[in-house]
Design a protein around this motif. Structure first.
Motif, mmCIF file in Angstrom:
data_model
loop_
_atom_site.group_PDB
_atom_site.id
_atom_site.type_symbol
_atom_site.label_atom_id
_atom_site.label_comp_id
_atom_site.label_asym_id
_atom_site.label_seq_id
_atom_site.Cartn_x
_atom_site.Cartn_y
_atom_site.Cartn_z
ATOM 1 N N PRO A 30 0.932 -1.100 -0.296
ATOM 2 C CA PRO A 30 -0.169 0.167 0.147
ATOM 3 C C PRO A 30 0.721 1.471 -0.016
ATOM 4 O O PRO A 30 1.942 1.101 0.389
ATOM 5 N N HIS A 31 -0.093 2.340 -0.476
ATOM 6 C CA HIS A 31 1.183 3.489 -0.374
ATOM 7 C C HIS A 31 0.498 4.885 0.276
ATOM 8 O O HIS A 31 -1.092 4.737 -0.213
ATOM 9 N N PRO A 32 0.666 5.000 0.985
ATOM 10 C CA PRO A 32 2.418 5.300 1.676
ATOM 11 C C PRO A 32 2.395 4.938 2.627
ATOM 12 O O PRO A 32 2.469 4.212 3.378
ATOM 13 N N ILE A 33 3.559 4.415 2.757
ATOM 14 C CA ILE A 33 4.363 3.649 3.686
ATOM 15 C C ILE A 33 5.612 4.684 4.955
ATOM 16 O O ILE A 33 5.462 4.037 5.558
ATOM 17 N N SER A 34 6.048 6.218 3.901
ATOM 18 C CA SER A 34 5.866 6.588 4.920
ATOM 19 C C SER A 34 5.732 6.972 6.348
ATOM 20 O O SER A 34 6.019 7.073 7.215
ATOM 21 N N ASN A 35 3.746 6.520 6.515
ATOM 22 C CA ASN A 35 3.206 7.063 7.703
ATOM 23 C C ASN A 35 3.315 5.909 8.700
ATOM 24 O O ASN A 35 2.394 5.767 9.979
ATOM 25 N N MET A 36 4.024 4.510 8.007
ATOM 26 C CA MET A 36 3.413 3.237 8.723
ATOM 27 C C MET A 36 4.035 3.233 9.525
ATOM 28 O O MET A 36 5.624 3.471 9.937
ATOM 29 N N THR A 37 3.624 2.075 11.247
ATOM 30 C CA THR A 37 4.479 2.153 12.086
ATOM 31 C C THR A 37 5.706 1.197 11.675
ATOM 32 O O THR A 37 5.165 0.505 10.837
ATOM 33 N N GLU A 38 6.492 0.442 12.560
ATOM 34 C CA GLU A 38 7.457 -0.501 12.354
ATOM 35 C C GLU A 38 6.645 -2.003 12.068
ATOM 36 O O GLU A 38 6.830 -2.768 11.258
ATOM 37 N N ALA A 43 3.792 -6.352 9.513
ATOM 38 C CA ALA A 43 2.526 -7.181 8.649
ATOM 39 C C ALA A 43 2.317 -6.715 7.056
ATOM 40 O O ALA A 43 2.017 -7.648 6.707
ATOM 41 N N ALA A 44 2.814 -5.967 7.077
ATOM 42 C CA ALA A 44 2.469 -5.834 5.521
ATOM 43 C C ALA A 44 3.467 -6.308 4.453
ATOM 44 O O ALA A 44 3.156 -6.494 3.643
ATOM 45 N N THR A 45 4.533 -6.071 4.990
ATOM 46 C CA THR A 45 6.316 -6.616 3.941
ATOM 47 C C THR A 45 5.388 -8.718 4.941
ATOM 48 O O THR A 45 5.196 -9.700 3.553
ATOM 49 N N LEU A 46 5.419 -9.395 5.510
ATOM 50 C CA LEU A 46 4.671 -10.526 6.283
ATOM 51 C C LEU A 46 3.771 -11.015 5.391
ATOM 52 O O LEU A 46 3.476 -12.468 4.999
#
Length: 72
Positions: A44-52, A57-60
């Motif tokens: 998903p975009h953007p990823i800059s606002n995602m927490t670690e 979780a998005a990567t997994l």
């Protein structure tokens, strides 16, 4: 995309992880390098606002697709 294309030309399986905002650029670059339809992983975009934790979780969620692309 350039690195992925170069690896693939050398017989090394590779893929690229992008965000949705870069989908068209990804498709265009693969097509212009003679690799139309090369698979990629899209987050998903953007990823800059995602927490670690959200990023992890998005990567997994994409690990299975990533492995399938690399062993196909």
């Amino acid at each position: 995309m350039h690195d992925t294309v170069e690896f693939e030309k050398r017989g090394i399986p590779a893929t690229v992880i992008i965000t949705q905002a870069f989908r068209n650029a990804c498709i265009f670059q693969f097509r212009s390098k003679g690799m139309a339809g090369h698979p990629y992983i899209e987050l998903p975009h953007p990823i800059s606002n995602m927490t670690e934790d959200e990023m992890r979780a998005a990567t997994l969620r994409e690990v299975d697709a990533l492995v399938k692309q690399l062993v196909a």
